[in-house]
Each structure stands twice: as structure tokens, then as C-alpha cells.
Design a protein around this motif. Structure first.
Motif, PDB file in Angstrom:
ATOM      1  N   LEU A  15       0.801  -1.216   0.000  1.00  0.00           N
ATOM      2  CA  LEU A  15       0.000   0.000   0.000  1.00  0.00           C
ATOM      3  C   LEU A  15       0.837   1.271   0.000  1.00  0.00           C
ATOM      4  N   ILE A  16       2.073   1.168   0.452  1.00  0.00           N
ATOM      5  CA  ILE A  16       2.884   2.347   0.762  1.00  0.00           C
ATOM      6  C   ILE A  16       4.218   2.298   0.036  1.00  0.00           C
ATOM      7  N   ASP A  17       4.641   3.443  -0.506  1.00  0.00           N
ATOM      8  CA  ASP A  17       5.983   3.561  -1.083  1.00  0.00           C
ATOM      9  C   ASP A  17       7.017   3.758   0.006  1.00  0.00           C
ATOM     10  N   ASP A  18       6.750   4.683   0.933  1.00  0.00           N
ATOM     11  CA  ASP A  18       7.670   4.855   2.048  1.00  0.00           C
ATOM     12  C   ASP A  18       7.017   5.641   3.183  1.00  0.00           C
ATOM     13  N   LEU A  19       7.567   5.432   4.381  1.00  0.00           N
ATOM     14  CA  LEU A  19       7.264   6.237   5.562  1.00  0.00           C
ATOM     15  C   LEU A  19       8.420   7.216   5.710  1.00  0.00           C
ATOM     16  N   TYR A  20       8.148   8.430   6.175  1.00  0.00           N
ATOM     17  CA  TYR A  20       9.248   9.386   6.281  1.00  0.00           C
ATOM     18  C   TYR A  20       9.127  10.263   7.515  1.00  0.00           C
ATOM     19  N   TYR A  21      10.274  10.791   7.914  1.00  0.00           N
ATOM     20  CA  TYR A  21      10.369  11.778   8.993  1.00  0.00           C
ATOM     21  C   TYR A  21      11.033  13.011   8.403  1.00  0.00           C
ATOM     22  N   LEU A  22      10.496  14.185   8.709  1.00  0.00           N
ATOM     23  CA  LEU A  22      11.017  15.444   8.169  1.00  0.00           C
ATOM     24  C   LEU A  22      11.107  16.475   9.282  1.00  0.00           C
ATOM     25  N   GLU A  23      12.273  17.091   9.414  1.00  0.00           N
ATOM     26  CA  GLU A  23      12.438  18.137  10.427  1.00  0.00           C
ATOM     27  C   GLU A  23      13.463  19.154   9.951  1.00  0.00           C
ATOM     28  N   GLY A  24      13.165  20.411  10.213  1.00  0.00           N
ATOM     29  CA  GLY A  24      14.119  21.462   9.888  1.00  0.00           C
ATOM     30  C   GLY A  24      13.455  22.650   9.233  1.00  0.00           C
ATOM     31  N   THR A  25      14.274  23.456   8.598  1.00  0.00           N
ATOM     32  CA  THR A  25      13.791  24.647   7.914  1.00  0.00           C
ATOM     33  C   THR A  25      13.591  24.338   6.440  1.00  0.00           C
ATOM     34  N   ALA A  26      12.392  24.564   5.938  1.00  0.00           N
ATOM     35  CA  ALA A  26      12.113  24.313   4.526  1.00  0.00           C
ATOM     36  C   ALA A  26      12.951  25.253   3.657  1.00  0.00           C
ATOM     37  N   PRO A  27      13.353  24.818   2.466  1.00  0.00           N
ATOM     38  CA  PRO A  27      14.189  25.669   1.610  1.00  0.00           C
ATOM     39  C   PRO A  27      13.488  26.956   1.178  1.00  0.00           C
ATOM     40  N   TYR A  28      12.149  26.933   1.144  1.00  0.00           N
ATOM     41  CA  TYR A  28      11.359  28.113   0.801  1.00  0.00           C
ATOM     42  C   TYR A  28      10.123  28.131   1.700  1.00  0.00           C
ATOM     43  N   ALA A  29       9.610  29.307   1.943  1.00  0.00           N
ATOM     44  CA  ALA A  29       8.427  29.420   2.799  1.00  0.00           C
ATOM     45  C   ALA A  29       7.215  28.757   2.163  1.00  0.00           C
ATOM     46  N   ARG A  30       7.190  28.733   0.833  1.00  0.00           N
ATOM     47  CA  ARG A  30       6.088  28.087   0.111  1.00  0.00           C
ATOM     48  C   ARG A  30       6.658  27.173  -0.966  1.00  0.00           C
ATOM     49  N   LEU A  31       6.103  25.971  -1.033  1.00  0.00           N
ATOM     50  CA  LEU A  31       6.506  25.004  -2.046  1.00  0.00           C
ATOM     51  C   LEU A  31       5.265  24.472  -2.747  1.00  0.00           C
ATOM     52  N   THR A  32       5.353  24.300  -4.050  1.00  0.00           N
ATOM     53  CA  THR A  32       4.251  23.745  -4.823  1.00  0.00           C
ATOM     54  C   THR A  32       4.499  22.263  -5.052  1.00  0.00           C
ATOM     55  N   LEU A  33       3.491  21.454  -4.756  1.00  0.00           N
ATOM     56  CA  LEU A  33       3.561  20.017  -4.996  1.00  0.00           C
ATOM     57  C   LEU A  33       2.679  19.698  -6.192  1.00  0.00           C
ATOM     58  N   PRO A  34       3.262  19.397  -7.357  1.00  0.00           N
ATOM     59  CA  PRO A  34       2.454  19.075  -8.541  1.00  0.00           C
ATOM     60  C   PRO A  34       1.619  17.822  -8.333  1.00  0.00           C
ATOM     61  N   ALA A  35       0.587  17.659  -9.152  1.00  0.00           N
ATOM     62  CA  ALA A  35      -0.223  16.449  -9.102  1.00  0.00           C
ATOM     63  C   ALA A  35       0.664  15.232  -9.344  1.00  0.00           C
ATOM     64  N   MET A  36       0.361  14.133  -8.656  1.00  0.00           N
ATOM     65  CA  MET A  36       1.211  12.949  -8.713  1.00  0.00           C
ATOM     66  C   MET A  36       0.356  11.703  -8.543  1.00  0.00           C
ATOM     67  N   PRO A  37       0.837  10.551  -9.002  1.00  0.00           N
ATOM     68  CA  PRO A  37       0.083   9.307  -8.831  1.00  0.00           C
ATOM     69  C   PRO A  37       0.359   8.703  -7.461  1.00  0.00           C
ATOM     70  N   ALA A  38      -0.082   9.384  -6.430  1.00  0.00           N
ATOM     71  CA  ALA A  38       0.179   8.957  -5.056  1.00  0.00           C
ATOM     72  C   ALA A  38      -0.779   9.675  -4.121  1.00  0.00           C
ATOM     73  N   ALA A  39      -0.947   9.113  -2.940  1.00  0.00           N
ATOM     74  CA  ALA A  39      -1.723   9.755  -1.880  1.00  0.00           C
ATOM     75  C   ALA A  39      -0.760  10.083  -0.744  1.00  0.00           C
ATOM     76  N   LEU A  40      -1.190  10.942   0.170  1.00  0.00           N
ATOM     77  CA  LEU A  40      -0.273  11.472   1.175  1.00  0.00           C
ATOM     78  C   LEU A  40      -0.964  11.610   2.525  1.00  0.00           C
ATOM     79  N   LEU A  41      -0.238  11.210   3.560  1.00  0.00           N
ATOM     80  CA  LEU A  41      -0.663  11.435   4.941  1.00  0.00           C
ATOM     81  C   LEU A  41       0.467  12.140   5.665  1.00  0.00           C
ATOM     82  N   ILE A  42       0.147  13.236   6.334  1.00  0.00           N
ATOM     83  CA  ILE A  42       1.128  13.958   7.138  1.00  0.00           C
ATOM     84  C   ILE A  42       0.606  14.062   8.561  1.00  0.00           C
ATOM     85  N   ILE A  43       1.398  13.622   9.528  1.00  0.00           N
ATOM     86  CA  ILE A  43       1.113  13.841  10.940  1.00  0.00           C
ATOM     87  C   ILE A  43       2.027  14.973  11.390  1.00  0.00           C
TER      88      ILE A  43
END
Length: 279
Positions: A15-43
Motif C-alpha cells: 500500500l505504501i511507497d515509504d514512511l518518512y520523517y522530516l524536520e528542519g527549515t524548509a528551503p522556501y516558505a512556500r513550495l508547490t507540490l504538482p499532481a502525482m500518482p500517489a496519496a499522502l498522509l502527514i502527521i
């Protein structure tokens, strides 16, 4: 920025491609995520972030995180000064066994995690994740939670098999042939896809084709748009340009400019590739 990723064990690896952990300062205050063949869950474990789906939609704030089924448009993410989260990159059908509603109800409508799993359960999970000692332990905890929540999803085998055929051909497959091969009507197949993926097989095929075409491009070098469009099976360069604007919100030329900006300003960054800076 710290980014830790790993593939889950069975049965979640189906069901899943990967689980991930993300922490820190984003490279830009705003990022665009193009449409993709995937679903996303963020906690979300840090300050709230914002999401806007389309230039004509007001951004909304997400404190606990978000759930996004297979999108048909680009999303703009607005990050706080520092961000911290764990998340899941699902295969297109992967969210279905974890949703209490048909995926089509969430198509292009990001919702909070609370809206899917309820406030008490979401708050308890966030507290447990926040109290965990490190990224790998957090991903193990998240994997356990997802495994515990798995439910049956009618038609999942059909949708999973058909989606894999679409992916293997990078979207270059006749949808009518898929329903014939599966022994079901095109109407039945489309209904199951909307229930479990959120979009029809035709729309998913378009997304796979576009994604494969973009990933085949080297933004650091010259791009022959006509050759790229032709090799990907688009009718002509105008058709390709239309798809580009629909999936990214940008023209092909502008997309390359933005990608080159990312490469120039943040060489080797963990987020380089699909997210794009937003002016």
C-alpha cells in the motif's frame, strides 16, 4: 533539513511507497507540490502549515496534519519557520483501507487527520509520536498504528492490479483494454477506482504519463520540448503544454526555470525533485 525514509514491512508494503520523517527549515516558505500518482498522509508535530489547492482557493491551516488522496491539481504548501512531521507516501490505492469514506469524497479536498480518524485518536497518536526518542522509532510507531487500522476495501485487488499495469506502461495503455482484461465493465472499473483511488483509471493514467515524462527530463540541460512530448505519446507540443499547466500550474518553460532555481540555490537538497519553489 533532516529527512529519514524507509519502506514498511508487509502487508503495508503493498500500500505504501515509504514512511518518512522530516524536520528542519524548509528551503522556501512556500513550495508547490504538482499532481502525482500517489496519496499522502502527514502527521504534523510542529507549528501549523497551510495548503492551498489552486490559485482560486483560499489557503487553509492544518495543525494536526492532513490527508490527501490522489490529486488532480497542484497544491501549494506554506511552511512555518521550522517544520517537523512524520508522513506516508501511499501508492494511489494505498489510503483506501485506512479511510472511513470513499476516496472520491476527498478528491482535491485535503482534510485534517482529525476529520478521518477523530480528534481523540489523532491527539493520542501525536502525543505518542512526540514522546518517541528518534526518527526510526517514530516511523516504527507509525507503521504499527497504520497496520492496526487496516480494514478490508472491496475491489482492492482489482484496483491494485490495474493500477500496476498503468504504472508499468507509464500511463500508455488503453483503458478499455484494462477492463476487458479484468473481466469487468468500464463503468464498474471506474467506480472502483473512484472509491479506492479517488480518480478514474483514465485520470490516473494521465498522471502517471505526465510524472514519468517530467522525471525523464534533465532540468539542468537544454530541453527539446517537441521531442519530449512526442516520445511520451502526447498529440503535439500544445497538448503537452496543456497537461503541464493542469498538473503543475506552470508552463513547461516556467517549470524548468523554477527547477533550475532550486538546483542553483539548494544543490543536493533532500526535497529537490518534485516540490517547487513558489514565488
Amino acid at each position: 533539513m533532516e529527512y529519514v525514509s524507509r519502506v514498511p514491512r508487509p502487508p503495508l508494503d503493498e500500500l505504501i511507497d515509504d514512511l518518512y520523517y522530516l524536520e528542519g527549515t524548509a528551503p522556501y516558505a512556500r513550495l508547490t507540490l504538482p499532481a502525482m500518482p500517489a496519496a499522502l498522509l502527514i502527521i504534523n508535530l510542529g507549528a501549523p502549515f497551510r495548503i492551498r489547492g489552486g490559485t482560486d482557493i483560499e489557503p487553509a491551516e492544518y495543525a494536526d496534519g492532513c490527508v490527501i488522496t490522489t490529486p488532480t491539481r497542484a497544491y501549494e504548501f506554506g511552511y512555518p519557520l521550522r517544520t517537523r512531521s512524520v508522513g506516508v507516501h501511499f501508492k494511489p490505492w494505498g489510503l483506501a483501507p485506512l479511510l472511513p469514506m470513499p476516496a472520491v469524497e476527498l478528491c482535491d479536498r485535503p482534510v485534517t487527520v482529525e476529520q478521518v480518524w477523530g480528534r481523540p485518536a489523532t491527539a493520542a497518536l501525536r502525543d505518542r509520536l512526540a514522546a518517541t526518542s528518534g526518527p526510526y522509532e517514530m516511523l516504527t510507531l507509525l507503521e504499527q498504528e497504520l497496520t492496526r487500522r487496516l480494514c478490508d476495501a472491496a475491489g482492492l485487488g482489482l484496483v491494485r492490479h490495474t493500477s500496476r499495469v498503468i504504472a508499468a506502461t507509464s500511463g500508455a495503455v488503453a483503458i478499455g483494454d484494462l477492463s476487458v482484461a479484468a473481466g469487468v465493465s468500464s463503468t464498474h472499473l471506474a467506480r472502483r477506482f473512484k472509491d479506492l483511488v479517488g480518480v478514474t483509471p483514465k485520470r490516473l493514467a494521465r498522471t502517471y504519463r505526465f510524472t514519468a515524462t517530467v522525471f525523464a527530463m534533465d532540468p539542468a540541460g537544454p530541453v527539446d520540448w517537441g521531442d519530449l512530448a512526442g516520445s511520451a505519446g502526447y498529440f503535439d507540443q500544445a497538448h503537452f503544454g496543456h497537461e503541464f499547466r493542469e498538473f503543475t500550474g506552470l508552463t513547461p518553460t516556467r517549470y524548468v526555470e523554477v527547477r533550475r532555481r532550486f538546483l542553483r540555490e539548494h544543490p543536493g537538497h533532500v526535497l529537490d525533485g518534485w516540490p517547487l519553489p513558489t514565488d
